[in-house]
Design a protein around this motif. Sequence first.
Motif, PDB file in Angstrom:
ATOM      1  N   ILE A  42     -37.163  73.748  -8.689  1.00 51.50           N
ATOM      2  CA  ILE A  42     -35.768  73.379  -8.455  1.00 51.50           C
ATOM      3  C   ILE A  42     -35.626  71.899  -8.132  1.00 51.50           C
ATOM      4  N   ARG A  43     -36.725  71.227  -7.838  1.00 49.23           N
ATOM      5  CA  ARG A  43     -36.675  69.793  -7.533  1.00 49.23           C
ATOM      6  C   ARG A  43     -36.153  68.997  -8.719  1.00 49.23           C
ATOM      7  N   PRO A  53     -36.213  56.980  -9.001  1.00 52.14           N
ATOM      8  CA  PRO A  53     -36.539  58.357  -8.595  1.00 52.14           C
ATOM      9  C   PRO A  53     -37.956  58.514  -8.066  1.00 52.14           C
ATOM     10  N   TYR A  54     -38.870  57.661  -8.520  1.00 50.83           N
ATOM     11  CA  TYR A  54     -40.264  57.772  -8.080  1.00 50.83           C
ATOM     12  C   TYR A  54     -40.376  57.541  -6.577  1.00 50.83           C
ATOM     13  N   PHE A  55     -39.830  56.412  -6.096  1.00 46.62           N
ATOM     14  CA  PHE A  55     -39.906  56.105  -4.674  1.00 46.62           C
ATOM     15  C   PHE A  55     -38.981  56.995  -3.852  1.00 46.62           C
ATOM     16  N   LEU A  56     -37.902  57.477  -4.457  1.00 42.94           N
ATOM     17  CA  LEU A  56     -37.009  58.376  -3.730  1.00 42.94           C
ATOM     18  C   LEU A  56     -37.711  59.676  -3.381  1.00 42.94           C
ATOM     19  N   VAL A  57     -38.414  60.257  -4.350  1.00 38.87           N
ATOM     20  CA  VAL A  57     -39.130  61.507  -4.101  1.00 38.87           C
ATOM     21  C   VAL A  57     -40.238  61.298  -3.070  1.00 38.87           C
ATOM     22  N   ALA A 114     -39.511  64.670   4.937  1.00 38.14           N
ATOM     23  CA  ALA A 114     -39.647  66.112   5.160  1.00 38.14           C
ATOM     24  C   ALA A 114     -40.860  66.424   6.031  1.00 38.14           C
ATOM     25  N   THR A 115     -41.940  65.680   5.831  1.00 38.16           N
ATOM     26  CA  THR A 115     -43.134  65.889   6.656  1.00 38.16           C
ATOM     27  C   THR A 115     -42.866  65.565   8.111  1.00 38.16           C
ATOM     28  N   ILE A 116     -42.172  64.456   8.356  1.00 38.37           N
ATOM     29  CA  ILE A 116     -41.828  64.102   9.735  1.00 38.37           C
ATOM     30  C   ILE A 116     -40.887  65.134  10.346  1.00 38.37           C
ATOM     31  N   PHE A 117     -39.940  65.623   9.559  1.00 36.33           N
ATOM     32  CA  PHE A 117     -39.037  66.672  10.042  1.00 36.33           C
ATOM     33  C   PHE A 117     -39.805  67.922  10.460  1.00 36.33           C
ATOM     34  N   SER A 131     -36.284  70.975  -0.430  1.00 37.96           N
ATOM     35  CA  SER A 131     -37.338  71.489  -1.317  1.00 37.96           C
ATOM     36  C   SER A 131     -38.712  70.969  -0.917  1.00 37.96           C
ATOM     37  N   GLN A 132     -38.781  69.699  -0.499  1.00 37.92           N
ATOM     38  CA  GLN A 132     -40.056  69.160  -0.028  1.00 37.92           C
ATOM     39  C   GLN A 132     -40.510  69.871   1.237  1.00 37.92           C
ATOM     40  N   ALA A 133     -39.567  70.161   2.147  1.00 41.83           N
ATOM     41  CA  ALA A 133     -39.920  70.860   3.378  1.00 41.83           C
ATOM     42  C   ALA A 133     -40.390  72.274   3.096  1.00 41.83           C
TER      43      ALA A 133
END
Length: 454
Positions: free
Chosen positions: A250-251, A268-272, A279-282, A333-335
């Motif tokens: 879904i990403r 988009p590369y640096f955004l992802v 998401a990792t910090i969250f 989605s990353q989380a």
Amino acid sequence: MEPEVRVLRLAGGFGRARCLLAAASWLPCVALGLALGSELLLTALPAHHCGSDPARAPSACLPLSYPESVPRAGSYDSRPCSRGWYYAQPAADLLRSPVTQRNLVCEDDWKLPLEQVDHLLGWLLGCVLLGPGCDWFGRRAVFVGSLVLATGLGAGEALVASFPALLILRLLRGGALAGASLALYVARLELCDPPNRLAFSMGAGLFSVVGILLLPGLALLAQDWHLLQGLSALTTGLLLLFWGLISGGIRASFLHSLVPSDPSFYWPYFLVAGLEAAATIFLLLTVDLWGRRSVLLLSTLILGLASLLLLAGAQYLPSWTVLFLSVLGLLASQAVSALSSLFSAEVFPTVIRGAGLGLVLGAGFLGQAAAPLTKMHGRHGFFLQHVVFTSFALLALLCILLLPESRGRALPQSLQDADRLHRSPLLRGCPHQDLLPLLPASLPGAGTQLVQEG
């Protein structure tokens, strides 16, 4: 605190030596991030035109056919471009790439998504096939063997001449890298005690983001994809010094809503990569506080709602709303992807942990591999793909309610230990705990009693 944790701490189980070893396991994630992110750079499509007359064409592929030098009377025939393709400054700062070397443009541009799917299928097969290998042969044996294969196959990719051979090598190398990543993840998890599992697992994710962010700099220095691939194989070989669900697919839908037109490559590369770090910090700040299941449920709910809103009203919503929902969906989605790996590794018992985690990671790569397929048909199946993954996200909400809470618990060792896991309430203030096991308990005398009653 569980008795196993007390015994481990009293025995000095997770002391300074184990802590340093777990931290050292972060370094290979940089090389694995380099290897996984290289696919985007190698398949980046630069601006191009045929060598006949670039000023005559309104688009890149129209110069593919041009008039004959001596046309026949009353006719205006055309023939394929035979004077070579000219490429502008490459999109990923590579003066030579597989695209420019093999002219994978216009009538041959279908080979680009094929190569992307091929590489992701290699990761999928590696997770599914080498996951059980971690349980049968041990984590270290699979890690070392996978690194040896990945190093040799990476060097072979830099030297290969034909496109079919490149596809075979990328498939095999993807599988080898997946085996190394899976074995490293499981070994790191089993090395830590329950209070430190989250921090060291998310720390590995941040180091993987570091590898992704370093990759454009290496591409700028290398300028040639052969040299870049050789550097990737070299970093994988250096790792031998260390030998002693749904969210992936879904990403692409959120990225499509975020950048509907042709953007610059690095936007988009640096955004992802940035959203993956966020998401990792969250997860680091919330998972130990609220619990694995609660954060996974919240992230999946946000993912489903953002996807539904974009699916139903993307054409009618303001641009800033579409931007906000796309970024929020990418972050969720990353989380979900990172927390699913940690959660499944903690729930599966040791005897099948490698196989179970391999299936979960393989499902993620299956979702990612579905995204390039829509490019092969002009994105005609994109809407249907978005509907399917949105439905899966909503279905996952119900499945999460059946999972136990693994925060602060020792890792189950056998199937019997996993069967004794119980579902805990989502809210801490709930006075009653659900003591039902994940699987119904087997009653040895049930069959005999039924026969006697019949």
